[in-house]
Design a protein around this motif. Sequence first.
Motif, PDB file in Angstrom:
ATOM      1  N   UNK A  34       0.830  -1.205   0.000  1.00  0.00           N
ATOM      2  CA  UNK A  34       0.000   0.000   0.000  1.00  0.00           C
ATOM      3  C   UNK A  34       0.862   1.252   0.000  1.00  0.00           C
TER       4      UNK A  34
ATOM      5  N   UNK B 150       0.591   4.157  -2.656  1.00  0.00           N
ATOM      6  CA  UNK B 150       0.304   5.538  -2.260  1.00  0.00           C
ATOM      7  C   UNK B 150       1.352   6.487  -2.841  1.00  0.00           C
TER       8      UNK B 150
ATOM      9  N   UNK C 125      -5.702  -1.760 -10.751  1.00  0.00           N
ATOM     10  CA  UNK C 125      -6.662  -2.190  -9.722  1.00  0.00           C
ATOM     11  C   UNK C 125      -6.155  -1.780  -8.337  1.00  0.00           C
ATOM     12  N   UNK C 126      -4.881  -1.963  -8.138  1.00  0.00           N
ATOM     13  CA  UNK C 126      -4.221  -1.633  -6.872  1.00  0.00           C
ATOM     14  C   UNK C 126      -4.238  -0.117  -6.653  1.00  0.00           C
TER      15      UNK C 126
ATOM     16  N   UNK D 280      -6.222   2.012  -8.097  1.00  0.00           N
ATOM     17  CA  UNK D 280      -7.617   2.444  -8.007  1.00  0.00           C
ATOM     18  C   UNK D 280      -8.147   2.230  -6.587  1.00  0.00           C
ATOM     19  N   UNK D 281      -7.778   1.101  -6.011  1.00  0.00           N
ATOM     20  CA  UNK D 281      -8.216   0.829  -4.645  1.00  0.00           C
ATOM     21  C   UNK D 281      -7.788   1.930  -3.687  1.00  0.00           C
ATOM     22  N   UNK D 282      -6.584   2.429  -3.895  1.00  0.00           N
ATOM     23  CA  UNK D 282      -6.059   3.495  -3.039  1.00  0.00           C
ATOM     24  C   UNK D 282      -6.733   4.820  -3.360  1.00  0.00           C
TER      25      UNK D 282
ATOM     26  N   UNK E  32      -9.732   5.324  -4.644  1.00  0.00           N
ATOM     27  CA  UNK E  32     -11.113   5.317  -4.148  1.00  0.00           C
ATOM     28  C   UNK E  32     -11.169   5.480  -2.646  1.00  0.00           C
ATOM     29  N   UNK E  33     -10.293   4.750  -1.941  1.00  0.00           N
ATOM     30  CA  UNK E  33     -10.293   4.829  -0.486  1.00  0.00           C
ATOM     31  C   UNK E  33     -10.035   6.261  -0.038  1.00  0.00           C
TER      32      UNK E  33
END
Lengths: 458, 245, 212
Positions: free
Chosen positions: B192, B196, B219-220, B222-224, B226-227
């Motif tokens: 992460x 970041x 995907x990785x 995007x996950x960050x 969005x969060x």
Amino acid sequence: MSQTKTKDHAALAAAFIKDEERVDWHDGALWYIREKRDIAAKQIPEWEELREAASMIKSNVISNLHEYLLQFEANLKKNGVMVHWADNAQEHNEIVYSILKAKEISQMVKSKSMLTEECHLNEYLEEHGIEVINSDLGEYIQQIDNEPPSHIVLPCIHKRKEEIGELFHEHLGTEKGLSDPTLLTRVARKHLRNIFLTRRGALTGVNFAVAETGEYVVCTNEGNADMGAHLSEVQIASMGLEKLIPQKKHLGIFLRLLARSATGQPITIYSSHYKKPREGQEMHLILVDGGRTRQLGRPDFRESLKCIKCGACMNTCPVYRKSGGLSYHNTISGPIGAILAPNLDMEKHADLPYASTLCGSCSNVCPVKINIHEQLYKWRQVIVKEGYAANTKALGMKTMAWTLSSPGKFTTAGKAGRWFLHNIPFVVNNKFNPWYKQRDMPEGPRESFAEWFIKNKE
Amino acid sequence: MNVGLFIPCYVNQFYPNAAKATLELLQKSGVNVVYPVKQTCCGQPMANSGFEHLSKECNDLFIKNFSAFDYIVGPSASCILHIKEHLHSDKNEEQAAAIRTKVFELVEFLTDVLKIEKLDAVFPHKVGLHHSCHGLRGLYLSQMSELNAPAFSKPQYLLNMVKGLEQITLDRPDECCGFGGVFCISEEAVSVKMGKDRVTDHLKNGAEYITSSDLSCLMHLEGILHRNKSSVKVIHIAEILNATI
Amino acid sequence: MTFHVSRFKLRHYQNNSNMNTREKILEAVLKNQPPTTALPDITMFKGNSIDLIQKYMDIFKTIGGSSFLVDDIAAVKILISENFDTAKRIVTTLPELSDRFELISAAANPRSYDDIELAIIKAHFSVAENGAVWLAEEVMGQRIIPYICQHLAVIVHAESIVPTLHEAYEKIGAGDYDFGAFISGPSKTADIEQALVLGAHGPLTMTVFILK
């Protein structure tokens, strides 16, 4: 088979990362050194050819190591150097001790040698009544803090100057709060000068050992190896078997690559060529195996023995920069450490080949072109085969393989996964899902591509 | 020529639009594309974790689905690289070897095989190009920053053909995003942090979209994104190259 | 061919039942080493001789050293008196400077040189690509001299500057010395937060006089 130990790389890294400001600082410091390497490399038009030549020379060394060892030994003896062989750390340490004891030396000064760190030499000698002082500034700092070095070239890269100042205040009586690097260095200079002048025994590492002439080269910026050696009555050099190079002229290749790869300097300040003892001085060289012959016998991993210990792989590795060298729980850390350590203790270091995304940056900064990222992948296969992967991982993998080997099962699993994500997301989006801790999951689309294709295109 | 379309398992399930864009792009370029519906996965998740020996059936299924084609093209650098380097079969090694020579990632297929020189694409946005490590250092889609060698970039070459698109310059052009397969779970904290840091680099330099040849990286990231409630979006390069007003 | 020879050598080790560590290691190496691969041809690596003096001086400056291009030893004497405290102990290996400064004794106890402020010695040649000078022990006076002094001054001939280490090692050859070193600037460290500090354990400064 056994589970991974509690304090593995992932756990140690997570603890290191908690202090995000510190991680950013550590990451930035090492990236800066990577950038300096890039600048130095780009100033040499023949840089990639040099890497290829160095790689080929080292391949020749490991494939003719027997012959070069004999040649080197014969020349060392001709030069008046006493040669010793050590199978492992214990033997190495005993040899050092016996050399010093024979001259009734109870205090020794030591310059940088990762090999002696591997052997835990300092602890052994202290237990046997011999005081050892590390003379390299970074290693001295780590010694007084009772911590191993975190980087093979920059031992205390993980420490802030305020922390170092505090250590100096505690151990050298400097003013509390003093953290200016120049002033601290001057204090260390004065303190260590007295050490150099009074120690009858000195030990150095070996950067390159020339089989052709029996001489060895020690590279430093501080001049500490020489200050110790040239004032000593007994000088010892500890060396891993793989440090040999065939001919004198090959030093031109390696010395052009080493410092540029390590720190971006064209050469270290001192490249000292030791050949014969001074008048009245004893010179010893200890050849150490310590698992190297075993690695030599591994076809997929023997290339790791080409390493010239520059640290470039550590500086470029994003995992290393963001987790720190101490999270690798091995003397040699970072990418090269991760392919050397499993050979030493596969159970203890089973986690290290997984402490990587296999991005390949390391292999491409390596001056001797070791295929580090490929060896990391291959070590994973070995570790699983030898039974050192966590049991839960094995079970998960078997399920995955079962699902992915059948189109029917795959379609069902995919549909199920997306359905859950879409309709009951908390089943997946919870604290038991490690992905979800700091990242959102991808959305589950209504249709997979295959479903859309079958509906619309067939 | 006939081309077998290889859509990686997670692209199939989670990013069907990228797969559709890939199909359309190839068809628009005049290629006869076939999508074998019984395909599943390239086996990388197992192999990457050290369980290469469990991917044998997966490999054989891949060979069964794809050996008939002149080329196999897929919108995922890491999967294509995996097949190129690790596709083997006890029963069909000859076919496996043949497949290893004719499998291509989408970008390199467009530049090296189809040799396209223009695209009717419009994408008037600021775009950050994320070089997936497998694409960069594995498939050599662009020059890597580590080497003292001439600069080139196949994805950038294609993006330059897209009208209105502005490519941003990153501080660290090719640092890894931290996905890394099993790594994203087993070393979650480092993974992460790496993601970041990449996101920060793109944001700092003004990206509205982050694109790549690899949806695992996206995907990785995007996950960050969005969060952290960011408005920056990820988009597979196929969707940009296929984009019209 | 190689295989048979190795087998013969291996049997030698195996027959020696009282194998000590040396034999054990050598046997393991012989058994485990892969088939031989050839050494590369490295003769194509060479530098060019354009502007060597300027190149050397530029690089030496970036490393933190000072250099002067001088006509003769007289000029060196003047620069030394201008730049260093001649009231302190200054030693040299050069007979031409012995009227002003103390000649180093090869036989003296190295520790007796603890208090030298400046050492003025001669180098065999220098290397343009990295600012280094090459010194074999015979021109150091004693091995400890270039390390123990607070300041180091080295005299080198302009025409002896070589482009790269490849030419340097051609010049050195096998080398008839007991000890030799490349020295490329004042001692330094960046161990504390990567802040560059000149003057670690070796000299605080280094000055090179290039004699035309």
